[in-house]
Enzyme design. Sequence first.
Site, short mmCIF file in Angstrom:
data_model
loop_
_atom_site.label_atom_id
_atom_site.label_comp_id
_atom_site.label_asym_id
_atom_site.label_seq_id
_atom_site.Cartn_x
_atom_site.Cartn_y
_atom_site.Cartn_z
CD GLU A 220 68.04 72.85 58.92
OE1 GLU A 220 68.59 72.69 57.83
OE2 GLU A 220 66.93 73.42 59.05
CD GLU B 113 67.95 69.17 55.89
OE1 GLU B 113 67.63 70.26 55.35
OE2 GLU B 113 67.45 68.76 56.94
#
Length: 372
Positions: free
Chosen positions: A179, A284
């Site tokens: 991320e 995720e």
Amino acid sequence: MATLRGVNLGSWLVLEKWMVPSLFVGLAATDETTWCVELGPAASERLRAHWASWITRDDFVWLAERGIDLVRIPFGHWVMGPPYPYHPKYGENPFPFVPGGIEVIDQALVWAETYGLKVLLDLHAAPGCQNGFDNGGMLDVCEWHTQTEYIDFSVELLGRIAERYRASRALWGIELLNEPRWDVPTAILLDYYRRAYDAVRRHLPPERAAVMFHDGFRDWREYLGALPAPEYQNVWFDVHRYQCFTREDLDADIFEHLRKTAVDLRQEADAIRATLQLPTICGEWSLGLDLEVVSLWAEGPFNHPLEHLDPFQQEVAIRAFAATQLLAFERYDGWCFWNYKTETTPAWSFRAAVERGWLPPSFAANAYPSLD
């Protein structure tokens, strides 16, 4: 190729306060960096106890028995111990992090091999922090891309990780960076991905392990042709899809979430697979629809899609949300639920969701008879 079905082992080697608030009681700390700095010498005993209890051999057994293929293990840039780049948040101690995390990974790979699980090692917290989130190691700091030393260290670390585990039969792949924030320039990110790929490939050829990169919260089309074959092989693309972090999602009712998942996210998955032509994983996702339980620092209002439903309707809604997401993410080459467990909310706990019947009791391909 069968879909990889996986689970994240988060808040093990990179602490996240919202998942393990018991470790932060009485402290001002908001992340692993400030936790280690605030506790000082007392951090070692407390964190080692957490490592030994948060995930154990029994958890690998439980996951294997339920047909899970893959565990994604987030780790911080400090995992192999000092030296590592200094940041002013460290204060007077240039090396505040508790050493020994690498031995935890050593043990995890042994357990994974014993019980037939694959492992994806994920650089979750880079020097200087790549996203400003607590999961990046330092809340409200996003400086990884601003210093050559931070980027160079990340590349070198991934090379050392690849070298250490080159013979591990359980190692399935390495994720180059979790991320990175949307405002990290794409050119810097791509240059890093290419350098890090080369560092990993010096020890792990394509037939031995996948190399994965995250979309960096930007349109997947920005990566068209960015890592072309045959120069880059066995490269995987990672997207994360949550539905509780924007005002639009929090204001939507459950029917809109089901529509968004069944239509928009399914169409996105099909488009990525058809056009990007890289194997892709939803690395995720969760059943979370309530922001308040996830972010201990988010500003309200904390309305959410289930708040006006009675308990029976909430139960039906969360099962429908789970099933719809599973169907959408099965369009990819794999998925990993976030997280295996939490201290706080079952909507973010894979184990709790399975035990409550929100998720299926088994993920093994041969666990269910055909409906034909």
